[in-house]
Scaffold this active site. Structure first.
Site, PDB file in Angstrom:
ATOM      1  N   ASP A  66     116.556  45.995 -42.788  1.00 37.53           N
ATOM      2  CA  ASP A  66     115.243  46.400 -43.534  1.00 37.53           C
ATOM      3  C   ASP A  66     114.427  45.260 -43.402  1.00 37.53           C
ATOM      4  OD1 ASP A  66     116.804  44.580 -45.414  1.00 37.53           O
ATOM      5  OD2 ASP A  66     115.751  45.314 -47.085  1.00 37.53           O
ATOM      6  N   GLU A 116     118.145  43.826 -48.183  1.00 41.39           N
ATOM      7  CA  GLU A 116     117.917  42.508 -48.321  1.00 41.39           C
ATOM      8  C   GLU A 116     116.983  42.036 -49.068  1.00 41.39           C
ATOM      9  OE1 GLU A 116     117.576  38.051 -48.011  1.00 41.39           O
ATOM     10  OE2 GLU A 116     116.113  39.818 -46.991  1.00 41.39           O
TER      11      GLU A 116
HETATM   12  N1  BES Z   1     115.382  35.628 -44.145  1.00 38.46           N
HETATM   13  C1  BES Z   1     114.679  35.486 -45.569  1.00 38.46           C
HETATM   14  C2  BES Z   1     115.179  34.342 -46.203  1.00 38.46           C
HETATM   15  C3  BES Z   1     114.780  33.078 -45.441  1.00 38.46           C
HETATM   16  C4  BES Z   1     113.671  32.692 -44.587  1.00 38.46           C
HETATM   17  C5  BES Z   1     115.667  32.032 -45.620  1.00 38.46           C
HETATM   18  C6  BES Z   1     113.236  31.610 -44.058  1.00 38.46           C
HETATM   19  C7  BES Z   1     115.208  30.765 -45.237  1.00 38.46           C
HETATM   20  C8  BES Z   1     114.060  30.601 -44.412  1.00 38.46           C
HETATM   21  C9  BES Z   1     114.884  36.825 -46.417  1.00 38.46           C
HETATM   22  O1  BES Z   1     114.881  37.883 -45.608  1.00 38.46           O
HETATM   23  C10 BES Z   1     114.201  36.884 -47.528  1.00 38.46           C
HETATM   24  O2  BES Z   1     112.995  36.870 -47.307  1.00 38.46           O
HETATM   25  N2  BES Z   1     114.720  36.600 -48.675  1.00 38.46           N
HETATM   26  C11 BES Z   1     114.106  36.780 -49.699  1.00 38.46           C
HETATM   27  C12 BES Z   1     114.909  37.197 -51.009  1.00 38.46           C
HETATM   28  C13 BES Z   1     114.468  38.148 -51.938  1.00 38.46           C
HETATM   29  C14 BES Z   1     113.953  39.304 -51.475  1.00 38.46           C
HETATM   30  C15 BES Z   1     115.663  38.368 -53.032  1.00 38.46           C
HETATM   31  C16 BES Z   1     113.135  35.637 -49.890  1.00 38.46           C
HETATM   32  O3  BES Z   1     113.429  34.601 -49.919  1.00 38.46           O
HETATM   33  O4  BES Z   1     111.986  35.993 -50.520  1.00 38.46           O
HETATM   34 MN    MN Z   2     115.778  37.772 -43.817  1.00 39.91          MN
HETATM   35 MN    MN Z   3     112.704  38.341 -45.771  1.00 40.56          MN
END
Ligand code: BES
Ligand code: MN
Ligand code: MN
Length: 462
Positions: free
Chosen positions: A88, A158
């Site tokens: 997603d 996610e």
């Molecule tokens: N891939 C990211 C998280 C990420 C990006 C970790 C870059 C470290 C470096 C993930 O898809 C993401 O965006 N997570 C969200 C979590 C939330 C929607 C619960 C975030 O970090 O905002």
């Molecule tokens: Mn991600």
């Molecule tokens: Mn993300």
């Protein structure tokens, strides 16, 4: 490995074509209007795993978007790697700020990606990175060079907090039984400086609503005598940080893990140029909690940010109005050992207490997630170190990341396994922003590195 490299080199164009096809399906999990596209993407991933040679492929239904499961179990005596990723993507908004349509991928060169980068929503986060795993797996199978059992769990929620994945993991513990979870969904310091993410921040996300009078009013007739909920909300938000940019919610820092001076010194040795950082963002100065460096502010310290704020008149021209309501979406990034539920509670209590009698406030929690740290003194981590060293020709640096992948803490709790965050993006790839992109160098480097992970991990576990 030689043979594998030849195979990968001669399949580059096809790998890219396939990824572009995946990027054309708008799998926006947050918006119900894309529900069918999200499912189509799950079907696409299933098909791709099938073609690569995976077995026991299933589209697993959840209360929300489906999870794709597949595996290739070759020998009970070999270790098992569970690959997690997400198909997603974030909403592409604001669409008008994209230089090309978000679901029509194009390849363009940039300063940091002189070999070209794919511009599309999800290119880096996480379709491009997740797909590297499928292509690396395909190559290993094609050469009879798969040294571990593999399981794939690719989810579609996610970006909205993985709310149904926890239930799925608890209900399928045996099916998901593994020695390590391997994820490509983070970044490296630079294309000539590999790094491995060893920490993720947690999250508490809430929405607040401030209500003043029972209806919108003429701002001249009533203005000055009745609370304006936007004015009040602004004051309340402003008071959440003090003059040192520390968060003022009572008890907020109580559980924050104290990092020793020695650890902080080590952390700050990582290559980082404040000048380049500011230049890249076109800002004259950075802004954050007093007493901490930028690297620390984005890794070991918690934050509070308004993600959106609205209310009143925002159309063309001027309208004189004293609005009835004001809203904001507020998120807090958390660090070990802060608990998202506790923080949500502390925020709610404090925010309610800030409101004067002239308004009413309502706080609604959205999703949350626990922070995570991953150890470096394990064969699971060492395999990633050796793999990156093999393909980048340089030792990767362990570094905590600022983002969140809430399910990582749950993997440890429910499956009892550690996660390795071997990602290949750059922080400047504009994930979640307009013009998200992923370097071709990064895509191919990832596909090349993953088989080394399997190779080294199998060796270390012998
Ligand atoms: N891939 C990211 C998280 C990420 C990006 C970790 C870059 C470290 C470096 C993930 O898809 C993401 O965006 N997570 C969200 C979590 C939330 C929607 C619960 C975030 O970090 O905002
Ligand atoms: Mn991600
Ligand atoms: Mn993300």
């Amino acid at each position: 490995m030689e043979q594998l490299k030849t195979y990968l080199d001669s399949n580059k164009e096809r790998q890219l074509e396939e990824l572009l096809e995946l990027l054309r399906i708008p799998s926006v999990s947050a918006d119900p209007a894309y529900k069918e596209d999200v499912r189509k993407t799950a079907e696409w991933v299933k098909h791709s795993l099938e073609q690569a040679g995976a077995e026991n492929i299933e589209i697993c239904e959840t209360a929300g978007h489906p999870i794709v499961y597949a595996d290739k179990l070759i020998d009970d005596n070999l270790p098992t790697v569970l690959v997690y990723g997400h198909y997603d993507v974030q909403p592409p908004d604001p669409v008008e700020l994209w230089d090309s349509p978000p679901f029509e991928p194009v390849i363009k060169k940039t300063r940091l990606h002189p070999d070209g980068a794919i511009f599309a929503r999800g290119a880096c986060d996480d379709k491009g990175q997740m797909f590297m795993h499928i292509k690396a797996f395909e190559a290993m199978l094609a050469h009879d060079a798969l040294p571990c059992n593999v399981k794939f769990m690719i989810e579609g929620e996610e970006e909205i907090g993985s709310e149904n994945l926890g239930t799925f993991c608890r209900a399928n513990k045996e099916k998901l039984d593994c020695d390590v979870v391997l994820i490509a969904d983070t970044s490296v310091i630079a294309n000539d400086q590999p790094s491995i993410t060893v920490g993720l921040r947690g999250l508490s996300y809430l929405e607040v609503e401030v209500t003043g009078p029972n209806r919108d009013l003429h701002s001249g007739v009533y203005g000055g005598a009745v609370a304006n909920p936007i004015n009040i909300l602004s004051q309340m938000i402003a008071s959440l940080q003090d003059e040192n940019n520390a968060i003022t919610i009572p008890g907020f820092y109580d559980d924050v893990e104290v990092i020793t001076e020695a650890e902080r010194a080590e952390m700050n040795k990582a290559p980082f140029s404040l000048d380049a950082y500011k230049k890249e963002l076109k800002i004259d100065d950075v802004h954050g909690e007093k007493g901490y460096t930028t690297l620390e502010r984005t890794s070991i310290r918690p934050t509070l940010d308004v993600n959106g704020i609205w209310g009143g008149y925002i159309g063309e021209g001027a309208k004189t109005v004293l609005p009835s309501k004001a809203f904001a979406k507020i998120s807090m990034r958390l660090v070990p050992n802060q608990d998202p539920d506790t923080i949500t509670e502390l925020f709610t209590k404090h925010f309610e207490s800030l409101a004067p009698d002239s308004v009413k406030v309502k706080v609604t929690p959205h999703h949350g997630g626990e922070p995570a740290v991953t150890p470096t003194d394990t064969p699971e981590y060492q395999a990633a170190h050796l793999a990156m060293k093999s393909t980048y020709g340089k030792d990767p640096i362990p570094q905590r990341g600022g983002g969140s992948i809430p399910i990582v803490a749950l993997f440890e709790k429910v499956l009892g396994v550690k996660t390795v965050l071997m990602g290949f993006g750059l922080d400047t790839d504009d994930i979640h922003s307009p013009n998200e992109h992923y370097g071709l160098f990064n895509f191919y480097k990832g596909i090349e590195t993953i088989p080394y992970y399997f190779h080294h991990y199998a060796e270390l576990k012998k």
